[in-house]
Scaffold this motif. Structure first.
Motif, mmCIF file in Angstrom:
data_model
loop_
_atom_site.group_PDB
_atom_site.id
_atom_site.type_symbol
_atom_site.label_atom_id
_atom_site.label_comp_id
_atom_site.label_asym_id
_atom_site.label_seq_id
_atom_site.Cartn_x
_atom_site.Cartn_y
_atom_site.Cartn_z
ATOM 1 N N GLN A 40 32.791 30.310 38.312
ATOM 2 C CA GLN A 40 33.805 31.154 38.933
ATOM 3 C C GLN A 40 35.205 30.657 38.567
ATOM 4 N N LEU A 77 34.699 37.848 37.413
ATOM 5 C CA LEU A 77 34.804 36.653 38.250
ATOM 6 C C LEU A 77 34.582 35.368 37.470
ATOM 7 N N MET A 84 40.016 42.726 36.591
ATOM 8 C CA MET A 84 39.111 43.008 37.699
ATOM 9 C C MET A 84 39.139 44.480 38.092
ATOM 10 N N THR A 96 33.006 42.852 39.172
ATOM 11 C CA THR A 96 32.953 41.650 39.997
ATOM 12 C C THR A 96 31.503 41.282 40.345
ATOM 13 N N TYR A 191 39.274 37.188 45.676
ATOM 14 C CA TYR A 191 38.852 37.030 44.281
ATOM 15 C C TYR A 191 39.930 36.374 43.417
ATOM 16 N N ASN A 192 41.165 36.374 43.909
ATOM 17 C CA ASN A 192 42.257 35.741 43.158
ATOM 18 C C ASN A 192 42.573 34.330 43.648
ATOM 19 N N CYS A 202 42.952 42.677 45.959
ATOM 20 C CA CYS A 202 41.648 42.663 45.288
ATOM 21 C C CYS A 202 40.604 43.296 46.219
ATOM 22 N N ALA A 204 37.858 42.241 47.555
ATOM 23 C CA ALA A 204 37.414 41.384 48.664
ATOM 24 C C ALA A 204 38.459 41.335 49.767
#
Length: 221
Positions: A40, A77, A84, A96, A191-192, A202, A204
């Motif tokens: 990741q 990811l 993304m 993702t 995710y960032n 993002c 998430a």
């Protein structure tokens, strides 16, 4: 020796797995956590998970399964050069999605748990409010549970306390467990790689923050 009252939690330091960690602490007398590196982008999540586990007095272990990132070149990811997906494409999964990730995580968790005499596994997957990942579905978890039992001739039980909860209900559960503020301020879901409320844009973060808003509005009624 089997420990019927022990559980191993698949733990990433995010909202869902942190809620599951404290759910497990409520339901089992002995809890351990396993975290995975899978190539990741943001290794910070490992340190976040390590700290939360330490503060909760939960034994913590990291397993390297980064081979996953070498098997699929299309995941945003695990590949920094891929932009993304902000929304789920109409005809496919978002980029993702890490193919096989939850299957690998739970399989390695089961092998590790068996070595410790632990046969309860806990994971934070949910099909009620998710990003379209097939390995978050209840049918997948049930199937893998059977497969693990057959593969190792054991009786594992995979617990999915969030399976039928949307994100607002996950926030509610964390509140009921007394860790709402911890989850809100110390976890890493973004995710960032931004702790707490994250980057805000993002997928998430959108899911997390929309769920939080919905729960706060409902709680205020």
């Amino acid at each position: 020796m089997k420990h019927q009252e022990a559980a191993l939690v698949c733990f990433s330091g995010g909202q869902d797995s942190t809620t599951c960690l404290f759910w497990a602490k409520k339901h089992f007398s002995r809890v351990e956590a396993v975290c995975f590196t899978y190539g990741q982008k943001h290794s910070l999540e490992i340190e976040v998970a390590r700290k939360i586990a330490a503060d909760a007095h939960v034994p913590f272990q990291v397993l390297d399964v980064s081979l996953i990132s070498q098997l699929d070149a299309s995941c945003s990811l695990t590949h920094t050069d891929i932009a993304m997906d902000q929304e789920k494409p109409a005809d496919s999964y978002p980029n993702t999605f890490v193919p096989g990730r939850n299957m690998v995580f739970l399989t390695f968790a089961a092998i590790l748990a068996r070595s410790k005499g632990i046969f309860n596994l806990v994971t934070g997957v949910s099909e009620a409010d998710y990003s379209g990942y097939p390995d978050c579905r209840d049918t997948f978890v049930r199937s893998l549970n059977v497969t693990l039992n057959l593969a190792m001739d054991e009786q594992f039980v995979i617990h999915t306390p969030l399976m039928n909860r949307d994100k607002s209900e996950v926030w509610e559960l964390s509140d009921q467990l007394g860790v709402f503020d911890l989850v809100r301020t110390q976890t890493l879901t973004c995710y960032n790689g931004v702790i707490a409320e994250g980057c805000g844009h993002c997928p998430a973060c959108k899911l997390r923050n929309e769920g939080l808003k919905k729960y706060i509005e409902r709680k205020g009624k």
